[in-house]
Design a protein around this motif. Sequence first.
Motif, PDB file in Angstrom:
ATOM      1  N   GLY A  87     -13.700   4.820   4.571  1.00  0.00           N
ATOM      2  CA  GLY A  87     -13.303   5.818   5.515  1.00  0.00           C
ATOM      3  C   GLY A  87     -14.632   6.415   6.014  1.00  0.00           C
ATOM      4  O   GLY A  87     -14.624   6.715   7.267  1.00  0.00           O
ATOM      5  N   MET A  93      -8.033   0.745   2.746  1.00  0.00           N
ATOM      6  CA  MET A  93      -8.683   1.485   2.283  1.00  0.00           C
ATOM      7  C   MET A  93      -8.185   2.894   1.860  1.00  0.00           C
ATOM      8  O   MET A  93      -8.829   3.997   1.639  1.00  0.00           O
ATOM      9  N   GLY A  94      -6.944   2.866   1.720  1.00  0.00           N
ATOM     10  CA  GLY A  94      -6.142   3.986   1.317  1.00  0.00           C
ATOM     11  C   GLY A  94      -5.645   4.931   1.928  1.00  0.00           C
ATOM     12  O   GLY A  94      -4.772   5.972   1.643  1.00  0.00           O
ATOM     13  N   GLY A 108     -10.358  -4.554   0.057  1.00  0.00           N
ATOM     14  CA  GLY A 108      -9.311  -3.560  -0.408  1.00  0.00           C
ATOM     15  C   GLY A 108      -7.950  -4.195  -0.397  1.00  0.00           C
ATOM     16  O   GLY A 108      -7.259  -3.952  -1.366  1.00  0.00           O
ATOM     17  N   GLY A 160     -12.248   2.716  -0.736  1.00  0.00           N
ATOM     18  CA  GLY A 160     -11.590   3.082   0.239  1.00  0.00           C
ATOM     19  C   GLY A 160     -12.373   4.412   0.966  1.00  0.00           C
ATOM     20  O   GLY A 160     -12.505   4.523   2.331  1.00  0.00           O
ATOM     21  N   ILE A 177     -10.361   0.409  -6.135  1.00  0.00           N
ATOM     22  CA  ILE A 177      -9.970   0.481  -4.850  1.00  0.00           C
ATOM     23  C   ILE A 177     -10.036   1.589  -4.220  1.00  0.00           C
ATOM     24  O   ILE A 177     -10.433   1.663  -2.931  1.00  0.00           O
ATOM     25  N   THR A 213     -17.414  -3.081   7.332  1.00  0.00           N
ATOM     26  CA  THR A 213     -16.044  -2.357   7.111  1.00  0.00           C
ATOM     27  C   THR A 213     -14.706  -3.195   7.652  1.00  0.00           C
ATOM     28  O   THR A 213     -14.150  -3.621   6.576  1.00  0.00           O
ATOM     29  N   GLU A 234       0.766  -1.098  -0.072  1.00  0.00           N
ATOM     30  CA  GLU A 234       0.041  -0.081   0.016  1.00  0.00           C
ATOM     31  C   GLU A 234       0.924   1.360  -0.181  1.00  0.00           C
ATOM     32  O   GLU A 234       0.652   2.256  -0.727  1.00  0.00           O
ATOM     33  N   LEU A 288     -12.255  -3.645   4.477  1.00  0.00           N
ATOM     34  CA  LEU A 288     -11.076  -3.587   4.345  1.00  0.00           C
ATOM     35  C   LEU A 288     -10.262  -4.688   4.032  1.00  0.00           C
ATOM     36  O   LEU A 288      -9.353  -4.572   2.938  1.00  0.00           O
ATOM     37  N   PRO A 334      -5.796   8.082  -3.205  1.00  0.00           N
ATOM     38  CA  PRO A 334      -5.840   6.781  -3.555  1.00  0.00           C
ATOM     39  C   PRO A 334      -6.672   6.339  -4.906  1.00  0.00           C
ATOM     40  O   PRO A 334      -6.458   5.641  -5.955  1.00  0.00           O
TER      41      PRO A 334
END
Length: 457
Positions: free
Chosen positions: A104, A238-239, A402, A100, A96, A394, A65, A399, A76
């Motif tokens: 978030g 999630m970035g 992702g 994210g 993706i 989530t 990442e 997550l 992202p």
Amino acid sequence: MVATTSIHGMWTTRLAFILAATGSAVGLGNVWKFPYITGENGGGAFVLVYILCVSMIGIPIMMAEIMLGRRGRQSPINTMRTLAHAEDRHGFWQLIGWGGVIAGFLIISYYSVIAGWAIAYAFRALGGSFTSLTGETAKDLFGALTGDPERLLAWHTIFMVMTTIVISRGVRSGLEQAVRVLMPALFGLLLVLVGYALTSGNFMDGLRFLFVPDFGALSAGAIITAMGHAFFTLSLGMGAIMMYGSYLPASASITRSTIIIALMDTLVALLAGMAIFPIVFANGLEPGAGPGLVFLTLPIAFGNMPGGLLFGTLFFVLLVFAAWTSAISLIEPAVAWLVENQGFARVRASVYVGIVAWLLGIMTVLSFNDWAFSFDFAGEAKTNGVFDLVDILTANFMLPLGGLAMALFAGWFMARASTQDELALGQGPAYRLWRVLIRYIAPLAVVLVFFNAVGLL
Ligand code: PFF
């Protein structure tokens, strides 16, 4: 084509990045969530699976990442679009980034409400409400807070305003200094609490619960929760870490940074567990008490130790700060995207994002009182309505999904030369190990855990 700096600014040093990423990773996940889900899922075996997931899935994916972020140098969404283009791949990889941003928003919506509990408890500590607290009275004190939606809404609002103010100024100013003071202080206070647990708690039972695995207690729900938590606690999938990676100078070592961040994060979680469980067993509380666990246990310690007023206040203030440095990273990808693609000024973007997060948070505010309902997840009863639903959706699904997509992109769809260039590990065993983990082990593990959770395995 591959940018060397980000338009949102850059970390000045590798240490600044490590501090910021640690600030993102260490938060409510370590002190609040890890202990209560460990309690709900039977202890030792759960902890073991969690540690396995951090090392075999979390570390390689965190490296991937950060690497993607540094190569893309944007939010992202745009990073993934740019990289997919550069590697001659389909544009759908930018999903993706979109996934994210949604994750978030969903996470910050409840994260902020729980951070509000910590603010409330900082004031209670200061006001002396913890004096001579017992297991029973601790429950009453907690129930008075969560049963009152207006109070929850007020604290949630305050936390969201704090977060929006910081993010509107850009993530770099102040974050480095804040984390530099915050982390050692939090560490120190956790050590004080472990000291209390050692002398006044049921320390051996606590340790046994945390570290002696009972594999009979390990349900499919426990396994996916442990894996989901590995992503959550390291801020992966999630970035958030991709965003922070986009500000990382080209010369910094991704591998070393990742290992340091993961170690610190795990240490804080384990210390919190070692402080909390001995108090659980000494005061007739339930390990599976749920999201209130840390608020039921530590106040007992503060109420009965010398200097408890000071330590208690300081501890909850630090917890709020730790939550703050995580919350920022949850919405930074959305803010950065609005600045990049909609041409918003940073302040305007931050205010919009803050308002949406605040509104979504109302669902969690009501989850503990007026809107509370129960449901079953993988055989476990969940009683806190939308809060539990959003958390499970989530942490346990979005997550890891992702993260899986990032692993597949980095392992299978990027040229080997690109990853080698970015990780700068040469061709040696470290690079080869990462490549095996990111191509085979991590994706397979995530998929197997998913299958297992839906009963296919
Ligand atoms: N890692 C944070 C914690 O453990 O409290 C929570 C979090 C932050 C999750 C940022 C995900 C994220 F992107």
